[in-house]
Design an enzyme around this catalytic site. Structure first.
Site, mmCIF file in Angstrom:
data_model
loop_
_atom_site.group_PDB
_atom_site.id
_atom_site.type_symbol
_atom_site.label_atom_id
_atom_site.label_comp_id
_atom_site.label_asym_id
_atom_site.label_seq_id
_atom_site.Cartn_x
_atom_site.Cartn_y
_atom_site.Cartn_z
ATOM 1 N N HIS A 375 2.261 12.687 14.135
ATOM 2 C CA HIS A 375 2.527 12.156 12.796
ATOM 3 C C HIS A 375 4.002 11.930 12.510
ATOM 4 O O HIS A 375 4.364 11.634 11.361
ATOM 5 C CB HIS A 375 1.983 13.103 11.722
ATOM 6 C CG HIS A 375 0.497 13.205 11.698
ATOM 7 N ND1 HIS A 375 -0.298 12.366 10.947
ATOM 8 C CD2 HIS A 375 -0.338 14.043 12.344
ATOM 9 C CE1 HIS A 375 -1.568 12.713 11.113
ATOM 10 N NE2 HIS A 375 -1.622 13.726 11.968
ATOM 11 N N LYS A 565 6.532 10.160 -3.527
ATOM 12 C CA LYS A 565 6.365 10.714 -2.177
ATOM 13 C C LYS A 565 7.339 11.876 -2.045
ATOM 14 O O LYS A 565 8.184 12.069 -2.928
ATOM 15 C CB LYS A 565 6.662 9.646 -1.121
ATOM 16 C CG LYS A 565 8.000 8.916 -1.360
ATOM 17 C CD LYS A 565 8.248 7.784 -0.360
ATOM 18 C CE LYS A 565 7.509 6.511 -0.679
ATOM 19 N NZ LYS A 565 6.553 6.119 0.347
ATOM 20 N N ARG A 566 7.237 12.659 -0.953
ATOM 21 C CA ARG A 566 8.233 13.701 -0.728
ATOM 22 C C ARG A 566 9.636 13.099 -0.755
ATOM 23 O O ARG A 566 9.823 11.939 -0.375
ATOM 24 C CB ARG A 566 7.964 14.396 0.610
ATOM 25 C CG ARG A 566 6.763 15.319 0.591
ATOM 26 C CD ARG A 566 6.916 16.457 -0.405
ATOM 27 N NE ARG A 566 7.883 17.445 0.056
ATOM 28 C CZ ARG A 566 7.567 18.599 0.611
ATOM 29 N NH1 ARG A 566 6.297 18.943 0.776
ATOM 30 N NH2 ARG A 566 8.493 19.456 1.004
ATOM 31 N N LYS A 571 13.187 8.359 3.615
ATOM 32 C CA LYS A 571 12.358 7.580 2.687
ATOM 33 C C LYS A 571 13.225 6.787 1.689
ATOM 34 O O LYS A 571 12.741 5.924 0.979
ATOM 35 C CB LYS A 571 11.394 8.494 1.937
ATOM 36 C CG LYS A 571 10.362 9.166 2.870
ATOM 37 C CD LYS A 571 9.454 10.115 2.087
ATOM 38 C CE LYS A 571 8.524 10.933 2.974
ATOM 39 N NZ LYS A 571 7.376 10.163 3.503
ATOM 40 N N THR A 673 0.684 6.492 3.537
ATOM 41 C CA THR A 673 -0.673 6.276 3.037
ATOM 42 C C THR A 673 -0.612 5.979 1.537
ATOM 43 O O THR A 673 -1.507 5.311 1.008
ATOM 44 C CB THR A 673 -1.557 7.521 3.288
ATOM 45 O OG1 THR A 673 -0.819 8.701 2.943
ATOM 46 C CG2 THR A 673 -1.985 7.592 4.733
ATOM 47 N N LYS A 677 -2.677 3.258 -0.961
ATOM 48 C CA LYS A 677 -3.282 3.559 -2.263
ATOM 49 C C LYS A 677 -2.781 2.591 -3.323
ATOM 50 O O LYS A 677 -3.554 2.076 -4.144
ATOM 51 C CB LYS A 677 -2.940 5.005 -2.679
ATOM 52 C CG LYS A 677 -3.614 6.054 -1.813
ATOM 53 C CD LYS A 677 -2.937 7.423 -1.889
ATOM 54 C CE LYS A 677 -3.393 8.257 -0.683
ATOM 55 N NZ LYS A 677 -2.597 9.475 -0.486
HETATM 56 C C1 26V Z 1 6.429 19.770 9.723
HETATM 57 C C2 26V Z 1 6.536 21.023 9.223
HETATM 58 C C3 26V Z 1 7.582 21.876 9.762
HETATM 59 C C4 26V Z 1 7.369 23.314 9.435
HETATM 60 C C5 26V Z 1 7.023 23.527 8.020
HETATM 61 C C6 26V Z 1 5.757 22.840 7.664
HETATM 62 C C7 26V Z 1 5.677 21.482 8.219
HETATM 63 C C8 26V Z 1 4.733 20.630 7.753
HETATM 64 C C9 26V Z 1 4.642 19.351 8.250
HETATM 65 C C10 26V Z 1 5.487 18.915 9.241
HETATM 66 C C11 26V Z 1 5.382 17.535 9.825
HETATM 67 C C12 26V Z 1 4.946 16.573 8.845
HETATM 68 C C13 26V Z 1 4.664 15.249 9.451
HETATM 69 C C14 26V Z 1 4.051 14.360 8.430
HETATM 70 O O1 26V Z 1 3.669 14.778 7.355
HETATM 71 N N1 26V Z 1 3.937 13.111 8.759
HETATM 72 C C15 26V Z 1 3.381 12.136 7.865
HETATM 73 O O2 26V Z 1 2.031 11.939 8.254
HETATM 74 C C16 26V Z 1 1.376 10.996 7.440
HETATM 75 C C17 26V Z 1 -0.068 10.944 7.890
HETATM 76 O O3 26V Z 1 -0.145 10.458 9.187
HETATM 77 C C18 26V Z 1 2.063 9.644 7.564
HETATM 78 O O4 26V Z 1 1.432 8.721 6.716
HETATM 79 C C19 26V Z 1 3.530 9.763 7.185
HETATM 80 O O5 26V Z 1 4.185 8.529 7.435
HETATM 81 C C20 26V Z 1 4.175 10.858 7.997
HETATM 82 O O6 26V Z 1 5.495 11.093 7.543
#
Ligand code: 26V
Length: 829
Positions: A375, A565-566, A571, A673, A677
């Protein structure tokens, strides 16, 4: 019969069991069931029940309705079909009530039943807290996928952690984000069933080989800590209510509730110490999104839930089939990013040490069963774990990783890999202090690897896993993300949905591609007017929410420009606010001109430790403060920051958006995503050629979207020549004046240097190409204004967006996973 009598009738039915009418879909049966729940489960009389009591009673009644199809499905599962296991550290579900009654087809009955009790459904739904067990896109995708798997009648389990505290609550004080703990379970959770099922999960200790065994043979792990994983099940009802899957979330429990000897000595805190440490594992969701946490507790979370899930699915398989040889035919395990990747090694440990399979056979079974979705490409988000930490916490797993890596390195050497390539391929990164690369481990351990948009999957192949792809060709494919239209169109935007059904028939509800026929009506002035009227109604409702939460008064006739978004540098919320400042200056310079009135809406959370993201939030607030109170500007520009963005707020903002900001630096947003939406609800996109924006453009047509900026390969080329943008900024009078305005403290007179670091940093190290993309972004914004002034053109474009977004349904995504990765049968629409 009055309410009181009814309640007692329900009550006696409940007691006897037999006289309680079955949930036959009638209003009467639902009303009796709700009243019975209110009295016997919530313990309240209708007279004194609060809206929350009514919500809980309704949820219990609805859960009953979901349970019967759930039992039926699990009986049918016993017939030997293949199951999908979706392993994810995050499920960003939001509220459950409307989704569940909608999918059960009971919305009308529940509304009417409550009405007869003098209660409004639309009021009690607000009592439900969001289940915010996720950070953003990755977690919300998991929730959409669960709903689609149920809808497509794919037997599936979601496995995750039952965090006691989900994503923090964001409050803004003087522009500063403060994080407060989120407490979704404070009043209980009516949707879940706590189970007696638990599994032991071990940590630490030592490992010994069995006498006379090979290095690849079974070993004995003597741990020094054991934790119990207890299961909580939530039914996930598919559309049409015919199939219900299970979301199984694990909570950590200490094997011993307290140290009685310590307690008896009077050490009342010490008596609980071990328990507190153990149960910390499922206490709270890690609030980061694109930067790897690297903390011991995070690794403990990952292993805890991976181990419990595998023990559970293996025991289910053995009960049903009696042998592990058939596992790949009966189970498909999908890893949602690398967060659950330790499950690959746990599977090997269970197969080799516990079930005593031959090592090579175990590896084949593992590889054929597992698949992995990537992701993100951002290097800071790619998980690696220090070897020393792994050795201490999971000594047997580290051994197995070395063993697997040795064989992997040998296979690479056999195919002629040189030193450079071997270093690239190794599961252990030796250059950054010996760390295990979880992405590499996932690639090696899985038969299928996918990215989440066409561009992203290409970059996964060419940038992230180039050498791996050459060694194991054919594993990488693309599965573009999708969203569930039930939540994001039908429920979030019932007005527009009604209009679409009136125009196109109710076939669109189950087959979104049928919305394509809306294109035939895109020039119909009456339909355009109706479409615009639905939008206006949503904007009027949102304007009220904006005033309630921020005190800012906005005109619903303005163009609503939305970036939700975050908060992250890639971004580029900073690009958005910088351009807004330029726009503000242009208004001041020529107040007499006709300006399209705009409301810029921002919402999103910053990771608690992400200083620059928090500075961007503060800058938006400082700019808003000046712009919103400038009498020269008036309604021509308003800037709004909506605090505490979550799924429920998204459901209110998305249908009210005219313009969707999808402006990430090209090559950095894996898919997005929110872009889907917003476009589905008829917002026009201003965006870069990044992630799924590219496919959205392909579907809606380049003339119906505002694309600007460098492409991913141009970004790569420019990065290679350097990231200092001082020159570019100085050569750009508009941008340099905006930067000067910020750095000279015009938005923060009480602290003039507040944004020095933010802006100086951006200029000396412009990793996110703000300077390079500024002009084309501003030009695209000017084009947006020009189009807004031609309503027939605007609404035609908006309708074409809705018409052509059908492909972005998560049902389509899931069908692709099912057919080419999981190889499970699916229903056709
Ligand atoms: C990394 C970490 C690091 C440790 C703490 C918790 C945590 C949680 C998540 C992540 C990686 C997040 C990657 C992510 O959210 N990617 C997003 O995934 C979406 C669904 O595929 C996509 O639409 C977004 O473009 C993408 O940024």
């Amino acid at each position: 019969m009055d309410l009181h009598d009814l309640a007692w009738k329900a009550a006696s039915g409940q007691q006897e069991g037999s006289s309680l009418p079955p949930l036959d879909g009638s209003v009467e049966a639902m009303r009796l069931r709700i009243l019975g729940k209110l009295i016997y489960q919530v313990g309240r009389e209708p007279r004194t029940a609060s809206p929350r009591d009514w919500f809980v009673a309704t949820a219990y009644a609805v859960r009953d309705a979901a349970t019967s199809s759930w039992f039926a499905d699990r009986a049918a599962e016993g017939e030997g079909g293949k199951r999908v296991y979706y392993l994810s550290l995050e499920f960003l579900i939001g509220r459950v009530l409307m989704d569940t009654i909608g999918n059960l087809g009971l919305t009308g009955q529940v509304r009417e039943a409550l009405q007869q009790c003098g209660v409004q459904l639309d009021e009690i739904v607000l009592e439900e807290p969001d289940a915010a067990l996720g950070n953003g896109g990755l977690g919300r995708l998991a929730a959409c996928f669960m709903e689609s798997m149920s809808t497509l009648k794919i037997p599936a389990y979601g496995y995750g952690i039952r965090y006691e505290h989900g994503l923090f609550r964001q409050v803004i004080e003087q522009g500063l984000q403060r994080e407060l703990p989120e407490t979704w379970l404070a009043h209980g959770n009516p949707w879940e069933f706590p189970r007696a099922t638990f599994y032991p999960v071990d940590f630490g200790g030592s490992v010994t080989g069995e006498p006379g065994h090979e290095p690849t043979g079974p070993h004995v792990w003597t741990p020094d800590e054991t934790i119990h994983a207890v299961a909580y099940d939530t039914p996930v009802v598919g559309a049409g209510g015919q199939h219900t899957n299970t979301l199984r979330l694990w909570a950590a429990r200490a094997p011993e509730p307290l140290q009685l000897d310590a307690f008896n000595r009077g050490d009342h805190v010490g008596a609980l110490r071990d328990r507190v440490k153990t149960e910390a594992i499922s206490r709270v969701l890690y609030p980061g999104d694109e930067s790897s946490a690297g903390q011991e507790l995070r690794l403990r979370q990952e292993y805890f839930f991976a181990s419990a899930s595998l023990q559970d699915l293996l025991s289910r398989h053995l009960v049903e089939f009696g042998t592990l040889d058939t596992l790949p035919d009966k189970a498909a395990i999908q890893l949602n990013d690398t967060h659950p990747a330790i499950a690959i090694i746990e599977m090997m440990r269970l197969l080799v040490d516990v079930h005593r399979l031959d090592f090579d056979r175990a590896w084949t079974i593992t590889n054929e069963t597992f698949s992995y979705t990537n992701h993100t490409l951002l290097p800071e988000a790619l998980e690696t774990w220090p070897v020393a930490l792994m050795e201490r916490l999971l000594p047997r797993h580290m051994q197995l990783i070395y063993l697997i890596n040795m064989r992997h390195m040998q296979a690479a050497r056999d195919k002629g890999a040189d030193h450079r390539v071997l270093a690239e391929l190794s599961l252990v990164d030796e250059l950054h202090g010996r760390r295990v690369r979880m992405g590499h481990l996932s690639f090696l351990g899985c038969h299928a690897i996918n990215g989440v948009s066409a561009l992203h999957s290409d970059l996964v192949r060419s940038r992230l896993f180039q050498d791996m792809d050459q060694l194991y060709p054919g594993r990488i494919s693309n599965k573009t993300n999708g969203i569930t239209f039930r939540r994001w169109l039908h429920r979030a935007n019932p007005g527009l949905t009604r209009l679409l059904v009136e125009t196109l028939g109710d076939g669109i509800l189950s087959d979104p591609l049928q919305m394509g026929r809306l294109a035939d009506h895109a020039d119909d002035p009456a339909l355009q007017a109706a479409f615009a009227a639905e939008r206006l109604a949503c904007k009027q409702r949102l304007a009220i929410v904006i005033r309630e939460r921020t005190g800012i008064v906005v005109d619903p006739a303005s163009l609503f420009d939305v970036q939700v978004k975050r908060i992250h540098e890639y971004k580029r919320q900073l690009l958005n606010i910088v351009q807004a400042i330029a726009h503000y200056r242009a208004i001041l310079a020529d107040p007499g001109r006709h300006w399209v009135p705009r409301v810029k809406i921002f919402a999103g959370k910053a990771a608690p430790g992400y200083v620059r993201a928090k500075e961007i939030i503060r800058l938006v607030h400082d700019v808003a403060q000046m712009v919103n109170n400038d009498p020269v500007v008036g309604d021509r520009l308003k800037i709004v920051y909506m605090p505490n963005y979550n799924v429920s707020l998204a459901e209110q903002i998305v249908p009210a958006a005219d313009l969707s900001e999808q402006i990430s630096t090209a090559g950095m947003e894996a898919s997005g995503t929110g872009n889907m939406k917003l476009a589905l609800n008829g917002a026009l996109t201003i965006g870069t050629l990044d992630g799924a924006n590219i496919e959205i453009r392909d579907f809606v047509g380049a003339e119906n979207i505002f694309i600007f900026g460098l492409t991913a390969s141009e970004v790569a080329a420019q990065s290679a020549t350097g990231l200092d943008s001082h020159h570019a900024v100085r050569a750009n009078p508009v941008l340099s004046e905006v930067f000067d305005m910020i750095t000279s403290g015009q938005f923060s007179p009480e602290e003039p240097h507040r944004y020095r670091n933010l802006i100086d940093g951006t200029q000396s190290y412009d990793r996110f190409m703000l300077a390079a993309d500024f002009d084309s972004y501003a030009a695209a914004q000017a084009e947006v204004d020009a189009f807004w002034q031609q309503p027939a053109r605007w609404w035609r474009m908006a309708m074409l967006n809705t018409a052509r977004l059908g492909w972005f349904s998560s049902d389509r995504s899931i069908r692709e996973y099912a057919e080419s990765i999981w190889r499970v049968p699916v229903m056709q629409p």
